[in-house]
Design a protein around this motif. Structure first.
Motif, PDB file in Angstrom:
ATOM      1  N   ILE A 177       0.835  -1.205   0.000  1.00 30.35           N
ATOM      2  CA  ILE A 177       0.000   0.000   0.000  1.00 30.35           C
ATOM      3  C   ILE A 177       0.868   1.253   0.000  1.00 30.35           C
ATOM      4  N   ALA A 178       1.960   1.221   0.765  1.00 27.78           N
ATOM      5  CA  ALA A 178       2.858   2.382   0.807  1.00 27.78           C
ATOM      6  C   ALA A 178       3.478   2.641  -0.566  1.00 27.78           C
ATOM      7  N   LEU A 179       3.820   1.562  -1.288  1.00 29.98           N
ATOM      8  CA  LEU A 179       4.375   1.726  -2.629  1.00 29.98           C
ATOM      9  C   LEU A 179       3.349   2.331  -3.582  1.00 29.98           C
ATOM     10  N   VAL A 180       2.093   1.914  -3.459  1.00 26.64           N
ATOM     11  CA  VAL A 180       1.038   2.485  -4.297  1.00 26.64           C
ATOM     12  C   VAL A 180       0.869   3.971  -3.996  1.00 26.64           C
ATOM     13  N   VAL A 181       0.888   4.317  -2.718  1.00 20.65           N
ATOM     14  CA  VAL A 181       0.760   5.734  -2.330  1.00 20.65           C
ATOM     15  C   VAL A 181       1.931   6.541  -2.873  1.00 20.65           C
ATOM     16  N   LEU A 182       3.134   5.958  -2.821  1.00 21.02           N
ATOM     17  CA  LEU A 182       4.314   6.659  -3.336  1.00 21.02           C
ATOM     18  C   LEU A 182       4.206   6.862  -4.849  1.00 21.02           C
ATOM     19  N   MET A 183       3.720   5.852  -5.575  1.00 17.71           N
ATOM     20  CA  MET A 183       3.522   6.018  -7.021  1.00 17.71           C
ATOM     21  C   MET A 183       2.497   7.095  -7.315  1.00 17.71           C
ATOM     22  N   ALA A 185       1.865   9.658  -5.400  1.00 14.00           N
ATOM     23  CA  ALA A 185       2.499  10.941  -5.080  1.00 14.00           C
ATOM     24  C   ALA A 185       3.381  11.416  -6.236  1.00 14.00           C
ATOM     25  N   ILE A 186       4.098  10.496  -6.857  1.00 14.67           N
ATOM     26  CA  ILE A 186       4.950  10.865  -7.996  1.00 14.67           C
ATOM     27  C   ILE A 186       4.104  11.350  -9.165  1.00 14.67           C
ATOM     28  N   LEU A 187       3.005  10.651  -9.448  1.00 12.25           N
ATOM     29  CA  LEU A 187       2.139  11.058 -10.554  1.00 12.25           C
ATOM     30  C   LEU A 187       1.464  12.399 -10.273  1.00 12.25           C
ATOM     31  N   VAL A 188       1.016  12.599  -9.045  1.00 10.91           N
ATOM     32  CA  VAL A 188       0.406  13.880  -8.690  1.00 10.91           C
ATOM     33  C   VAL A 188       1.425  15.013  -8.811  1.00 10.91           C
ATOM     34  N   THR A 189       2.630  14.787  -8.313  1.00  8.15           N
ATOM     35  CA  THR A 189       3.675  15.810  -8.410  1.00  8.15           C
ATOM     36  C   THR A 189       3.979  16.139  -9.863  1.00  8.15           C
ATOM     37  N   ASP A 190       4.065  15.102 -10.690  1.00  8.45           N
ATOM     38  CA  ASP A 190       4.336  15.324 -12.112  1.00  8.45           C
ATOM     39  C   ASP A 190       3.240  16.158 -12.753  1.00  8.45           C
ATOM     40  N   ARG A 191       1.979  15.824 -12.461  1.00  2.48           N
ATOM     41  CA  ARG A 191       0.864  16.568 -13.058  1.00  2.48           C
ATOM     42  C   ARG A 191       0.830  18.013 -12.556  1.00  2.48           C
ATOM     43  N   LEU A 192       1.120  18.216 -11.273  1.00  6.22           N
ATOM     44  CA  LEU A 192       1.124  19.573 -10.727  1.00  6.22           C
ATOM     45  C   LEU A 192       2.254  20.407 -11.320  1.00  6.22           C
ATOM     46  N   VAL A 193       3.413  19.795 -11.500  1.00  8.53           N
ATOM     47  CA  VAL A 193       4.545  20.510 -12.092  1.00  8.53           C
ATOM     48  C   VAL A 193       4.219  20.910 -13.530  1.00  8.53           C
ATOM     49  N   ALA A 438      -3.785  12.210 -12.333  1.00  8.00           N
ATOM     50  CA  ALA A 438      -2.837  11.301 -11.690  1.00  8.00           C
ATOM     51  C   ALA A 438      -3.520  10.003 -11.265  1.00  8.00           C
ATOM     52  N   LEU A 439      -4.732  10.087 -10.720  1.00  9.84           N
ATOM     53  CA  LEU A 439      -5.460   8.883 -10.322  1.00  9.84           C
ATOM     54  C   LEU A 439      -5.751   7.988 -11.525  1.00  9.84           C
ATOM     55  N   LEU A 440      -6.129   8.590 -12.644  1.00 14.74           N
ATOM     56  CA  LEU A 440      -6.391   7.795 -13.846  1.00 14.74           C
ATOM     57  C   LEU A 440      -5.116   7.115 -14.335  1.00 14.74           C
ATOM     58  N   ARG A 441      -4.011   7.814 -14.315  1.00 11.79           N
ATOM     59  CA  ARG A 441      -2.745   7.212 -14.744  1.00 11.79           C
ATOM     60  C   ARG A 441      -2.318   6.099 -13.795  1.00 11.79           C
ATOM     61  N   LEU A 442      -2.574   6.290 -12.503  1.00 15.16           N
ATOM     62  CA  LEU A 442      -2.246   5.240 -11.548  1.00 15.16           C
ATOM     63  C   LEU A 442      -3.093   3.998 -11.801  1.00 15.16           C
ATOM     64  N   ALA A 443      -4.368   4.191 -12.083  1.00 22.90           N
ATOM     65  CA  ALA A 443      -5.247   3.045 -12.327  1.00 22.90           C
ATOM     66  C   ALA A 443      -4.811   2.272 -13.569  1.00 22.90           C
ATOM     67  N   ARG A 444      -4.260   2.947 -14.558  1.00 28.92           N
ATOM     68  CA  ARG A 444      -3.841   2.287 -15.798  1.00 28.92           C
ATOM     69  C   ARG A 444      -2.400   1.808 -15.760  1.00 28.92           C
ATOM     70  N   LEU A 445      -1.706   2.020 -14.656  1.00 27.46           N
ATOM     71  CA  LEU A 445      -0.281   1.743 -14.581  1.00 27.46           C
ATOM     72  C   LEU A 445       0.087   0.289 -14.890  1.00 27.46           C
ATOM     73  N   PRO A 446      -0.636  -0.735 -14.408  1.00 23.49           N
ATOM     74  CA  PRO A 446      -0.212  -2.107 -14.722  1.00 23.49           C
ATOM     75  C   PRO A 446      -0.127  -2.404 -16.217  1.00 23.49           C
ATOM     76  N   VAL A 447      -0.944  -1.714 -17.014  1.00 14.94           N
ATOM     77  CA  VAL A 447      -0.897  -1.934 -18.464  1.00 14.94           C
ATOM     78  C   VAL A 447       0.161  -1.043 -19.117  1.00 14.94           C
ATOM     79  N   THR A 448       0.371   0.156 -18.592  1.00 12.18           N
ATOM     80  CA  THR A 448       1.294   1.104 -19.218  1.00 12.18           C
ATOM     81  C   THR A 448       2.714   1.010 -18.694  1.00 12.18           C
TER      82      THR A 448
END
Length: 572
Positions: A177-183, A185-193, A438-448
């Motif tokens: 779960i911590a790894l998912v949260v960290l991923m 966080a990275i996607l959210v940071t990327d989108r905000l930047v 970021a949430l959408l990208r996280l949900a699609r991450l296993p395929v992408t």
């Protein structure tokens, strides 16, 4: 009622605002990974590729943003690939992993369906993804009920060989779960930047601020890019101005020579046998002029220049900014084929250097009189309209002797920048949209994730050069950055009719000018005028291939006939 004066975005007189085209193209590099990568591949990988003439925007700034965008994406995707690998190791063949995979397949199916080439391929890809997901989920459920049943397929438990040590399953669950949260966080940071970059540097409010120096603003990411990219980047920043008396040279590869002009409209050509007038002199008693190709170009140019004095013929007096210039277009394949001939030295001084950007007057004069098969002289007429969003270009090539006149006319239109790139002016404020993305990208991450891992390790390589052979593609341009970002069509009815307007106005000056030239040189213009009448008729638009003297057809109301298409966009 009190008057309201709009002064919020008044530009101070001492500030030179950004041009919209450069803003949109810089934003495109961050909005579309395909655009950024194609820009790098086209302009920064080959040291011998010519610098295409790109008036109206700053190509160096756009290429800096393309490099920065690719560096940011490689860093982001590399971290995500590593974290997802750790998540798979920590979670093992858990219900969380298979449920996430199933959700990712469901979310990615719509995008596959939109971008796949045909229905059969769409169905095949969707079926394969669905089959693998269902098989994995079924295997997991069977193994949960009866582990011995799946040992023949898995060779024992996954966790016995690849997963975390047995015991403390609850601890490893929280690690997952911590790894998912960290991923996330990275996607959210990327989108905000990216959102902050688009709004603050390239958004609507930034249009009235002086542009930042990208070589300074993007220095950290530029330091991570290959040095060969930076070396090529400085070529664009240090591109010289047009030397006095020279003519721009366009060395192209592929079919289309008119690099930067956009989509081809319906062109025409004609070859006319010349008939002498019965008179011996002009009506004023002066002798007839000698019909030569340079004379024809000179007279046509003077006739077109009258349009620059127009006050009300075009919206916003755009014809006053009509550009009339000379240009030479050469094929890179034929240039390399003739590289050992003396006349090619003024085009390409060496195989280790790029073709020249300009030709000396002597070579231009020779081409004007006698074109080469692989290099042609054209007189170019260009109108930039709709705040440079829409560009109309027409190219005239002519040849004449005592018996025949040959004319070739090629109109082109460069449509506006795509809507998805201009949407940078309408980005909503706040963090809701970036978090949702970021949430959408996280949900699609296993395929992408496999594509992200490949993107991290992938390097854009120069063209392959076989020993003893010269690849001519390394010496020719295919399209400009502006063409790569252009839409496939115009935006509105007014833009469409303006395309027709400027074509017809140019024709209305070209045809009478050629008639006068024929008369002044002692030739009958009757045959030419009969054919020209169909071209300039207000209800006729040139249509068809260049087989007959002039082929015409009814106006279909669209820009059909365009045969130079823009590259499809891909998401970031």
């Amino acid at each position: 009622m009190s008057e309201t004066t709009i002064t919020a975005w008044t530009v101070p007189p001492q500030v030179r605002p950004q041009d919209d085209t450069t803003r949109y193209l810089c934003a495109a590099a961050h909005l579309d990974s395909g655009y950024a990568d194609n820009a790098i591949r086209e302009f920064l990988t080959e040291p011998t590729r010519p610098l295409p003439h790109s008036p109206g925007f700053d190509p160096a700034r756009v290429l800096v943003e393309a490099i920065a965008s690719r560096g940011r994406r490689k860093l982001r995707d590399g971290i995500l690939a590593v974290l997802f690998g750790l998540f798979v190791w920590a979670s093992g063949p858990s219900l969380l992993l298979f449920a996430w995979l199933a959700l990712a397949v469901v979310l990615v199916i719509p995008s596959i369906w939109r971008t796949a080439i045909n229905v059969a391929l769409k169905a095949a890809v969707v079926a394969v993804l669905g089959a693998f997901t269902l098989a994995g989920l079924l295997l997991y459920l069977i193994g949960t009920i009866d582990p011995e049943t799946t040992e023949d397929f898995t060779g024992g438990y996954y966790s016995d060989y690849y997963g975390p040590p047995p015991g403390d399953e609850e601890v490893w669950f929280y690690v997952s779960i911590a790894l998912v949260v960290l991923m996330l966080a990275i996607l959210v940071t990327d989108r905000l930047v990216v959102r902050s970059l688009l709004v603050d540097r390239f958004g609507y409010r930034a249009r009235n601020r002086p542009p930042a120096d990208p070589f300074t603003a993007e220095r950290p990411l530029l330091g991570l890019c290959p040095p060969r990219f930076l070396r090529q980047l400085h070529r664009y920043r240090d591109a010289e101005q047009t030397p006095q008396g020279t003519v721009p040279l366009f060395v192209h590869r592929g079919y289309n020579p008119f690099v930067g002009a956009g989509l081809h409209r319906e062109s025409w050509s004609m070859a006319l046998p010349l008939e002498r007038l019965p008179e011996d002199r002009k009506p004023d008693g002066s002798p007839f002029d000698e019909l030569t190709t340079p004379l024809l170009y000179e007279r046509v140019r003077a006739a077109m220049a009258v349009l620059q004095e127009s006050e009300s013929l075009s919206p916003d007096r755009r014809l006053r900014e009509l550009s009339i210039r000379e240009a030479v277009f050469a094929s890179s394949a034929e240039l390399i084929d003739h590289v050992n001939q003396p006349e090619s030295v003024v085009y390409l001084r060496g195989l280790d250097s790029a073709p020249e950007r300009h030709l000396p007057p002597g070579e231009v004069t020779a081409l004007r009189q006698q074109p080469r098969e692989w290099a042609r002289y054209y007189l170019c007429f260009q109108v930039e309209t709709w705040d440079r969003d829409l560009v109309m270009s027409s190219f005239l090539h002519a040849a004449a002797d005592a018996s025949t006149l040959y004319l070739e006319w090629t109109p082109c239109v460069l449509p506006p920048v795509r809507d998805r790139y201009r949407a940078v002016d309408k980005l909503p404020s706040g963090v809701i949209a970036p978090i949702g993305q970021a949430l959408l990208r996280l949900a699609r991450l296993p395929v992408t994730v496999w594509g992200r891992a490949r993107h991290t390790l992938e390097w854009i390589q120069p063209l392959r050069q076989d020993r003893g052979l010269i690849n001519p593609d390394a010496y020719g341009s295919l399209r400009t950055l502006r063409e790569m970002a252009a839409a496939d069509e115009v935006d509105s009815y007014f833009q469409l009719v303006d395309v027709e307007r400027y074509e017809k106005i140019l024709h209305s000056r070209l045809m009478p000018a050629i008639s006068r030239i024929l008369r002044d040189c002692g030739y009958s213009p009757a045959s030419f005028e009969r054919q020209a009448a169909t071209v300039i008729h207000k209800e006729i638009t040139i249509h068809g291939d260049n087989y007959a003297p002039i082929n015409t057809g009814a106006n279909s109301g669209s820009m059909d006939g365009a045969n130079v298409q823009s590259a499809p966009a891909t998401g970031d």
